[in-house]
Design a protein around this motif. Structure first.
Motif, PDB file in Angstrom:
ATOM      1  N   SER A   5       0.847  -1.197   0.000  1.00  0.00           N
ATOM      2  CA  SER A   5       0.000   0.000   0.000  1.00  0.00           C
ATOM      3  C   SER A   5       0.879   1.242   0.000  1.00  0.00           C
ATOM      4  O   SER A   5       1.973   1.255   0.586  1.00  0.00           O
ATOM      5  CB  SER A   5      -0.922   0.012   1.217  1.00  0.00           C
ATOM      6  OG  SER A   5      -1.888  -1.010   1.130  1.00  0.00           O
ATOM      7  N   TYR A   9      -2.755   4.903  -2.138  1.00  0.00           N
ATOM      8  CA  TYR A   9      -3.490   3.720  -2.596  1.00  0.00           C
ATOM      9  C   TYR A   9      -3.493   2.654  -1.508  1.00  0.00           C
ATOM     10  O   TYR A   9      -2.428   2.202  -1.072  1.00  0.00           O
ATOM     11  CB  TYR A   9      -2.846   3.161  -3.869  1.00  0.00           C
ATOM     12  CG  TYR A   9      -3.644   2.092  -4.564  1.00  0.00           C
ATOM     13  CD1 TYR A   9      -4.628   2.428  -5.484  1.00  0.00           C
ATOM     14  CD2 TYR A   9      -3.406   0.740  -4.309  1.00  0.00           C
ATOM     15  CE1 TYR A   9      -5.361   1.446  -6.143  1.00  0.00           C
ATOM     16  CE2 TYR A   9      -4.129  -0.248  -4.957  1.00  0.00           C
ATOM     17  CZ  TYR A   9      -5.104   0.117  -5.881  1.00  0.00           C
ATOM     18  OH  TYR A   9      -5.835  -0.864  -6.520  1.00  0.00           O
ATOM     19  N   ALA A  11      -4.160  -1.038  -0.618  1.00  0.00           N
ATOM     20  CA  ALA A  11      -4.270  -2.366  -1.232  1.00  0.00           C
ATOM     21  C   ALA A  11      -4.481  -3.419  -0.155  1.00  0.00           C
ATOM     22  O   ALA A  11      -3.869  -3.362   0.910  1.00  0.00           O
ATOM     23  CB  ALA A  11      -3.011  -2.686  -2.033  1.00  0.00           C
ATOM     24  N   THR A  12      -5.355  -4.378  -0.423  1.00  0.00           N
ATOM     25  CA  THR A  12      -5.570  -5.478   0.512  1.00  0.00           C
ATOM     26  C   THR A  12      -4.378  -6.424   0.473  1.00  0.00           C
ATOM     27  O   THR A  12      -3.575  -6.411  -0.473  1.00  0.00           O
ATOM     28  CB  THR A  12      -6.845  -6.265   0.153  1.00  0.00           C
ATOM     29  OG1 THR A  12      -6.673  -6.847  -1.159  1.00  0.00           O
ATOM     30  CG2 THR A  12      -8.065  -5.341   0.141  1.00  0.00           C
ATOM     31  N   LEU A  15      -4.417  -8.476  -2.713  1.00  0.00           N
ATOM     32  CA  LEU A  15      -3.974  -7.760  -3.907  1.00  0.00           C
ATOM     33  C   LEU A  15      -2.457  -7.596  -3.909  1.00  0.00           C
ATOM     34  O   LEU A  15      -1.804  -7.774  -4.943  1.00  0.00           O
ATOM     35  CB  LEU A  15      -4.652  -6.386  -3.986  1.00  0.00           C
ATOM     36  CG  LEU A  15      -4.255  -5.489  -5.162  1.00  0.00           C
ATOM     37  CD1 LEU A  15      -4.492  -6.198  -6.486  1.00  0.00           C
ATOM     38  CD2 LEU A  15      -5.022  -4.176  -5.123  1.00  0.00           C
ATOM     39  N   ILE A  16      -1.896  -7.272  -2.762  1.00  0.00           N
ATOM     40  CA  ILE A  16      -0.435  -7.142  -2.648  1.00  0.00           C
ATOM     41  C   ILE A  16       0.242  -8.456  -3.026  1.00  0.00           C
ATOM     42  O   ILE A  16       1.237  -8.476  -3.763  1.00  0.00           O
ATOM     43  CB  ILE A  16      -0.042  -6.722  -1.225  1.00  0.00           C
ATOM     44  CG1 ILE A  16      -0.508  -5.285  -0.944  1.00  0.00           C
ATOM     45  CG2 ILE A  16       1.464  -6.835  -1.011  1.00  0.00           C
ATOM     46  CD1 ILE A  16      -0.367  -4.863   0.504  1.00  0.00           C
ATOM     47  N   LYS A  39      -8.541  -0.371 -10.376  1.00  0.00           N
ATOM     48  CA  LYS A  39      -7.710  -1.267 -11.187  1.00  0.00           C
ATOM     49  C   LYS A  39      -6.641  -0.483 -11.956  1.00  0.00           C
ATOM     50  O   LYS A  39      -5.469  -0.843 -11.946  1.00  0.00           O
ATOM     51  CB  LYS A  39      -8.606  -2.057 -12.156  1.00  0.00           C
ATOM     52  CG  LYS A  39      -9.650  -2.927 -11.465  1.00  0.00           C
ATOM     53  CD  LYS A  39     -10.419  -3.777 -12.448  1.00  0.00           C
ATOM     54  CE  LYS A  39     -11.241  -2.971 -13.426  1.00  0.00           C
ATOM     55  NZ  LYS A  39     -12.316  -2.168 -12.769  1.00  0.00           N
ATOM     56  N   LEU A  42      -4.033   1.108  -9.735  1.00  0.00           N
ATOM     57  CA  LEU A  42      -3.038   0.149  -9.232  1.00  0.00           C
ATOM     58  C   LEU A  42      -1.766   0.204 -10.077  1.00  0.00           C
ATOM     59  O   LEU A  42      -0.656   0.255  -9.539  1.00  0.00           O
ATOM     60  CB  LEU A  42      -3.614  -1.267  -9.258  1.00  0.00           C
ATOM     61  CG  LEU A  42      -2.613  -2.401  -9.023  1.00  0.00           C
ATOM     62  CD1 LEU A  42      -2.041  -2.339  -7.613  1.00  0.00           C
ATOM     63  CD2 LEU A  42      -3.257  -3.761  -9.286  1.00  0.00           C
ATOM     64  N   ILE A 177     -10.602  -7.905  -7.720  1.00  0.00           N
ATOM     65  CA  ILE A 177     -10.696  -6.915  -6.639  1.00  0.00           C
ATOM     66  C   ILE A 177     -12.136  -6.864  -6.146  1.00  0.00           C
ATOM     67  O   ILE A 177     -13.038  -6.409  -6.853  1.00  0.00           O
ATOM     68  CB  ILE A 177     -10.245  -5.516  -7.111  1.00  0.00           C
ATOM     69  CG1 ILE A 177      -8.779  -5.525  -7.521  1.00  0.00           C
ATOM     70  CG2 ILE A 177     -10.466  -4.492  -5.999  1.00  0.00           C
ATOM     71  CD1 ILE A 177      -8.233  -4.171  -7.939  1.00  0.00           C
ATOM     72  N   THR A 184     -11.989  -1.016   5.123  1.00  0.00           N
ATOM     73  CA  THR A 184     -11.090  -0.638   4.029  1.00  0.00           C
ATOM     74  C   THR A 184     -11.515   0.693   3.422  1.00  0.00           C
ATOM     75  O   THR A 184     -10.667   1.542   3.101  1.00  0.00           O
ATOM     76  CB  THR A 184     -11.066  -1.727   2.944  1.00  0.00           C
ATOM     77  OG1 THR A 184     -10.702  -2.980   3.536  1.00  0.00           O
ATOM     78  CG2 THR A 184     -10.072  -1.383   1.852  1.00  0.00           C
TER      79      THR A 184
END
Length: 278
Positions: A5, A9, A11-12, A15-16, A39, A42, A177, A184
């Motif tokens: 993150s 931004y 990021a979960t 996602l990372i 998206k 990212l 996503i 969040t």
């Protein structure tokens, strides 16, 4: 450097993990999710995090795979030849490099974004299989092979408007996503509005989820629309306590959340029915 993150931004963990896994195995990362879930951002934040360039290819319904490689401007060459231009002797003057070519010849590893790949026709992804797999292609007009000097990090986004071919999916690392949960969303809001009061955040989120969870909506409001709505609420100095006032069927400045007349009418009807049952 591993992605995580950033200050801009959130990021979960999932996602990372997906981003770093795709970088490790050098496979394109296919990101799906409803519009407005970050998206495209990212790829932009990944490039910033890695301190590198982002080369973007925003796909349209008319896009062809060839456009990503190069385009040969035969019309300009024909016109120049009629006027006796000296440059017609060198065909490279009429070759326009596409985003893949520019990414392949970059002197350092770059992020290549292929945005909204599902907008193009069904053959579009298949026509890029070799280029994305081997990281090379041939320019017939120049009798020259273009090979990647530094394999780019490829991010491909899709709004899930159509199914992508199996052969293409096999070559990608995939991540969907999910729409962010309340915690969040609070972190995302804090990134955009560091000084926002918790009373406003809680009130806005309650109303936002009331709208988003309305059955039958054609277009559910997304994260980006929540941010736009909050910006309007703050600029108009809206009282947070008024956001969930049952006297008002529609939320303040609802045009930032509801984007067509059918959804506005449906929300009003359901709120009317809900009040009548109390």
């Amino acid at each position: 450097m591993k992605f995580k993150s950033t200050s801009n931004y959130i990021a979960t963990d999932e996602l990372i993990l997906a981003v770093n896994s795709s970088i490790t195995i050098e496979r394109p990362l296919l990101i799906k999710g409803e519009p407005g879930t970050g998206k495209t951002q990212l790829a932009e934040e990944l490039a910033k995090h890695l301190d590198t360039e982002i080369i973007s290819w925003h796909v349209k319904s008319s896009s062809k795979a060839q456009h990503g490689l190069y385009e040969y401007d035969t019309v300009s060459r024909l016109r120049d030849s009629q006027f006796g231009e000296e440059k017609v002797k060198d065909i490279s003057n009429y070759i326009k490099k596409g985003p893949l070519w520019r990414a392949f010849e970059a002197k350092k590893k770059v992020v290549l974004l292929i945005d909204e790949i599902d907008k193009a026709d069904l053959e579009f992804p298949n026509d890029l299989l070799l280029e994305l797999d081997k990281m090379e292609f041939y320019v017939y007009e120049l009798q020259k092979k273009i090979q990647s000097q530094n394999r780019p990090i490829v991010i491909i986004t899709s709004n899930n408007e159509k199914e992508l071919p199996d052969a293409f999916l096999r070559r990608c690392f995939f991540h969907y996503i999910k729409f962010p949960d309340e915690n969040t969303l609070k972190k995302i809001i804090e990134v955009h509005f560091p000084k926002i009061k918790s009373k406003m955040v809680n009130g806005a989120l309650q109303k936002f989820f009331d709208v988003r969870n309305t059955p039958g909506l054609k277009k559910k409001p997304s994260t980006s629309e929540l941010i736009d709505w909050l910006q309007l609420l703050l600029s108009d100095d809206i009282d947070p306590s008024s956001l969930n006032d049952e006297k008002n069927a529609l939320p303040s400045l609802y045009g930032a959340l509801l984007k067509n007349e059918q959804d506005v009418e449906m929300f009003e009807k359901l709120m009317f029915i809900s009040r009548g049952q109390k």
